[in-house]
Write an enzyme that holds these catalytic residues in place. Structure first.
Site, PDB file in Angstrom:
ATOM      1  N   ALA A  41       0.845  -1.198   0.000  1.00 28.53           N
ATOM      2  CA  ALA A  41       0.000   0.000   0.000  1.00 28.53           C
ATOM      3  C   ALA A  41       0.878   1.245   0.000  1.00 28.53           C
ATOM      4  O   ALA A  41       0.757   2.121   0.851  1.00 28.53           O
ATOM      5  CB  ALA A  41      -0.940  -0.022   1.201  1.00 28.53           C
ATOM      6  N   GLY A 101       0.571   1.120  -5.319  1.00 28.28           N
ATOM      7  CA  GLY A 101      -0.498   0.279  -4.767  1.00 28.28           C
ATOM      8  C   GLY A 101      -1.718   1.117  -4.408  1.00 28.28           C
ATOM      9  O   GLY A 101      -2.861   0.781  -4.744  1.00 28.28           O
ATOM     10  N   ASN A 130       9.693  -2.651 -10.935  1.00 26.52           N
ATOM     11  CA  ASN A 130      10.577  -2.108 -11.950  1.00 26.52           C
ATOM     12  C   ASN A 130      11.772  -3.046 -12.116  1.00 26.52           C
ATOM     13  O   ASN A 130      12.064  -3.845 -11.238  1.00 26.52           O
ATOM     14  CB  ASN A 130      11.076  -0.742 -11.462  1.00 26.52           C
ATOM     15  N   ALA A 168       3.833   8.274  -9.166  1.00 24.37           N
ATOM     16  CA  ALA A 168       3.145   8.633  -7.921  1.00 24.37           C
ATOM     17  C   ALA A 168       4.176   8.635  -6.801  1.00 24.37           C
ATOM     18  O   ALA A 168       5.186   7.956  -6.897  1.00 24.37           O
ATOM     19  CB  ALA A 168       2.045   7.624  -7.615  1.00 24.37           C
ATOM     20  N   ARG A 202       4.599   8.967  -2.273  1.00 21.58           N
ATOM     21  CA  ARG A 202       3.929   8.953  -0.977  1.00 21.58           C
ATOM     22  C   ARG A 202       4.231  10.231  -0.232  1.00 21.58           C
ATOM     23  O   ARG A 202       5.394  10.529   0.035  1.00 21.58           O
ATOM     24  CB  ARG A 202       4.501   7.789  -0.150  1.00 21.58           C
ATOM     25  N   LYS A 215      12.965  -0.705 -20.839  1.00 19.34           N
ATOM     26  CA  LYS A 215      12.878   0.250 -19.729  1.00 19.34           C
ATOM     27  C   LYS A 215      14.116   0.135 -18.841  1.00 19.34           C
ATOM     28  O   LYS A 215      14.669   1.143 -18.393  1.00 19.34           O
ATOM     29  CB  LYS A 215      11.597  -0.006 -18.923  1.00 19.34           C
ATOM     30  N   ASN A 235      18.502  15.073 -14.616  1.00 22.62           N
ATOM     31  CA  ASN A 235      18.627  14.303 -15.860  1.00 22.62           C
ATOM     32  C   ASN A 235      19.246  15.145 -16.970  1.00 22.62           C
ATOM     33  O   ASN A 235      20.107  14.681 -17.713  1.00 22.62           O
ATOM     34  CB  ASN A 235      17.253  13.797 -16.315  1.00 22.62           C
ATOM     35  N   GLU A 268      16.829   0.272  -6.175  1.00 23.67           N
ATOM     36  CA  GLU A 268      16.553  -1.018  -6.817  1.00 23.67           C
ATOM     37  C   GLU A 268      17.718  -1.418  -7.737  1.00 23.67           C
ATOM     38  O   GLU A 268      17.525  -2.124  -8.719  1.00 23.67           O
ATOM     39  CB  GLU A 268      15.217  -0.942  -7.578  1.00 23.67           C
TER      40      GLU A 268
HETATM   41  P1  NAP Z   1       6.560   2.295  -2.303  1.00 22.21           P
HETATM   42  O1  NAP Z   1       5.867   3.618  -2.348  1.00 22.21           O
HETATM   43  O2  NAP Z   1       7.809   2.178  -1.500  1.00 22.21           O
HETATM   44  O3  NAP Z   1       5.507   1.231  -1.787  1.00 22.21           O
HETATM   45  C1  NAP Z   1       5.848  -0.098  -1.532  1.00 22.21           C
HETATM   46  C2  NAP Z   1       4.901  -0.622  -0.467  1.00 22.21           C
HETATM   47  O4  NAP Z   1       5.122  -2.012  -0.307  1.00 22.21           O
HETATM   48  C3  NAP Z   1       5.089   0.026   0.899  1.00 22.21           C
HETATM   49  O5  NAP Z   1       3.833   0.500   1.343  1.00 22.21           O
HETATM   50  C4  NAP Z   1       5.571  -1.130   1.773  1.00 22.21           C
HETATM   51  O6  NAP Z   1       5.058  -1.116   3.083  1.00 22.21           O
HETATM   52  C5  NAP Z   1       4.918  -2.294   1.066  1.00 22.21           C
HETATM   53  N1  NAP Z   1       5.525  -3.594   1.421  1.00 22.21           N
HETATM   54  C6  NAP Z   1       6.796  -4.003   1.215  1.00 22.21           C
HETATM   55  N2  NAP Z   1       6.958  -5.253   1.701  1.00 22.21           N
HETATM   56  C7  NAP Z   1       5.763  -5.624   2.221  1.00 22.21           C
HETATM   57  C8  NAP Z   1       5.297  -6.788   2.877  1.00 22.21           C
HETATM   58  N3  NAP Z   1       6.097  -7.831   3.090  1.00 22.21           N
HETATM   59  N4  NAP Z   1       4.010  -6.829   3.307  1.00 22.21           N
HETATM   60  C9  NAP Z   1       3.194  -5.764   3.101  1.00 22.21           C
HETATM   61  N5  NAP Z   1       3.566  -4.632   2.479  1.00 22.21           N
HETATM   62  C10 NAP Z   1       4.850  -4.559   2.031  1.00 22.21           C
HETATM   63  O7  NAP Z   1       6.924   1.786  -3.764  1.00 22.21           O
HETATM   64  P2  NAP Z   1       6.342   2.279  -5.182  1.00 22.21           P
HETATM   65  O8  NAP Z   1       6.949   3.595  -5.526  1.00 22.21           O
HETATM   66  O9  NAP Z   1       4.858   2.143  -5.207  1.00 22.21           O
HETATM   67  O10 NAP Z   1       7.033   1.236  -6.155  1.00 22.21           O
HETATM   68  C11 NAP Z   1       6.565  -0.107  -6.325  1.00 22.21           C
HETATM   69  C12 NAP Z   1       7.258  -0.649  -7.584  1.00 22.21           C
HETATM   70  O11 NAP Z   1       6.759   0.087  -8.714  1.00 22.21           O
HETATM   71  C13 NAP Z   1       8.771  -0.429  -7.599  1.00 22.21           C
HETATM   72  O12 NAP Z   1       9.431  -1.505  -8.212  1.00 22.21           O
HETATM   73  C14 NAP Z   1       8.943   0.843  -8.432  1.00 22.21           C
HETATM   74  O13 NAP Z   1      10.200   0.938  -9.071  1.00 22.21           O
HETATM   75  C15 NAP Z   1       7.828   0.650  -9.439  1.00 22.21           C
HETATM   76  N6  NAP Z   1       7.374   1.923 -10.041  1.00 22.21           N
HETATM   77  C16 NAP Z   1       7.038   2.979  -9.245  1.00 22.21           C
HETATM   78  C17 NAP Z   1       6.597   4.155  -9.829  1.00 22.21           C
HETATM   79  C18 NAP Z   1       6.218   5.345  -8.990  1.00 22.21           C
HETATM   80  O14 NAP Z   1       5.992   6.424  -9.569  1.00 22.21           O
HETATM   81  N7  NAP Z   1       6.114   5.240  -7.682  1.00 22.21           N
HETATM   82  C19 NAP Z   1       6.489   4.242 -11.220  1.00 22.21           C
HETATM   83  C20 NAP Z   1       6.820   3.150 -12.013  1.00 22.21           C
HETATM   84  C21 NAP Z   1       7.274   1.977 -11.385  1.00 22.21           C
HETATM   85  P3  NAP Z   1       5.630  -0.160   4.239  1.00 22.21           P
HETATM   86  O15 NAP Z   1       5.025   1.155   3.948  1.00 22.21           O
HETATM   87  O16 NAP Z   1       5.095  -0.801   5.443  1.00 22.21           O
HETATM   88  O17 NAP Z   1       7.114  -0.178   4.114  1.00 22.21           O
END
Ligand code: NAP
Length: 303
Positions: free
Chosen positions: A8, A12, A103, A129, A131, A182, A200, A262
């Site tokens: 989340a 997510g 990713n 996105a 947080r 990518k 960049n 990553e």
């Molecule tokens: P994020 O904001 O760090 O969110 C990851 C979430 O996963 C956190 O809420 C974390 O919980 C949770 N989590 C991790 N291990 C867990 C477990 N064992 N049980 C329950 N929850 C767990 O990451 P994100 O930015 O959404 O990125 C996710 C993936 O998408 C990555 O590979 C990223 O490179 C890719 N991506 C992201 C974007 C972007 O704009 N954000 C764009 C393209 C691709 P906690 O909060 O408790 O730590």
């Protein structure tokens, strides 16, 4: 069928909020009771879009408890994917589908190897996105998500649900090629922004370094049998550098904020594949080593 979402965080919550407001059944799976209590105290997921914020009171539960899962979106970081998937493996129903939003490459294969009876689909997204705080997410950039199955198989009927929810998604017959392209773009830009400590756009001042990385990444893509992913790579890298000139790369931001990167699933994966294929890739390996040393010097994980 309910969309279960594990992770989340930024993506997510972005997916959960849009599915929920389209009236589709969705539930969040949180790490433990402490996270569940924190979530309940806030009353739901807050999505901030074009400066307007909305609260979505999406049901949530811990990973340990609840009904069998038919469709799961895994939206954690690549380095958490294996352990997060393992924490819900016992709840996956026979024939369940798992969508891996990570990713880079490597984590998807590691997760699917542990779940032979689950259909694992890989996603590649250009949406953005971040947080702002726990369960409070800013939708920062519109984009597109490609989904596909490394092993072939039919296009899932639920793609129409994504359309209904306003999540731009398209089926890809060659998702690995998309993920490799990518990864190559990322490897040509992001590590250099960390090493040069720059936006960049400032990489336009290091054209030889960028060109050398693109050349070796092209060799790697050809050797991996993804020649289409190698086409026009340098031109595309230069276009991305120009189009996102004012931005700090995601890896730059991770390092600047003391967060784990990553790297293992991006440059690390490229170098491991280079080893497997007996490719020299001297410039890519040198950047990988410099980046690892840079991370270690700042007390950050180098894998
Ligand atoms: P994020 O904001 O760090 O969110 C990851 C979430 O996963 C956190 O809420 C974390 O919980 C949770 N989590 C991790 N291990 C867990 C477990 N064992 N049980 C329950 N929850 C767990 O990451 P994100 O930015 O959404 O990125 C996710 C993936 O998408 C990555 O590979 C990223 O490179 C890719 N991506 C992201 C974007 C972007 O704009 N954000 C764009 C393209 C691709 P906690 O909060 O408790 O730590």
């Amino acid at each position: 069928m309910t969309w279960s979402i594990l992770g989340a965080g930024s993506l997510g919550c972005l997916w959960a909020a849009r599915l929920s407001r389209a009236g589709l059944p969705v539930r969040l799976l949180l790490r433990d009771r402490q996270r569940l209590n924190a979530y309940r105290a806030l009353g739901g997921v807050t999505l901030i879009e074009d400066g307007r914020e909305s609260l979505y009171p999406i049901p949530a539960e811990t990973v340990a408890q609840g009904a069998p899962i038919q469709r799961l979106l895994l939206a954690c970081k690549a380095y958490d994917a294996e352990s997060a998937a393992a924490s819900v493996a016992a709840r996956l129903a026979p024939g369940a589908e798992l969508i891996l939003l990570q990713n880079g490459l490597g984590s998807q294969q590691a997760v699917s190897a542990h779940l032979p009876r689950t259909r694992c689909l890989y996603a590649s997204s250009t949406e953005g996105a971040f947080r702002e705080s726990d369960f409070r997410v800013v939708f920062a950039g519109h984009g597109q998500t490609w989904l596909g199955d490394e092993h072939g198989g039919p296009t899932p009927a639920w793609l129409t649900e994504l359309e209904q929810a306003g999540i731009p998604a398209q089926w890809s017959e060659n998702i690995l090629e998309r993920l490799w392209r990518k990864l190559a773009l990322n490897c040509a830009i992001n590590p250099l922004t960390v090493l040069h400590q720059c936006r960049n756009g400032e990489l336009a001042g290091h054209p030889d370094e960028v060109a050398a990385l693109c050349d070796e990444l092209g060799q790697l893509l050809h050797a991996c049998n993804y020649p289409a992913a190698a086409q026009e790579l340098q031109g595309d890298v230069e276009r991305v550098i120009a189009a996102t000139a004012a931005n700090f790369s995601s890896m730059y931001q991770d390092v600047a904020q003391g967060r784990r990167s990553e790297i293992a699933y991006l440059l690390g994966h490229a170098c491991r594949e280079g080893d497997r294929l007996h490719l020299a890739l001297p410039r890519l390996r040198a950047v990988h080593e410099r980046l690892r040393a840079y991370l270690v010097a700042r007390g950050l994980p180098d894998t």
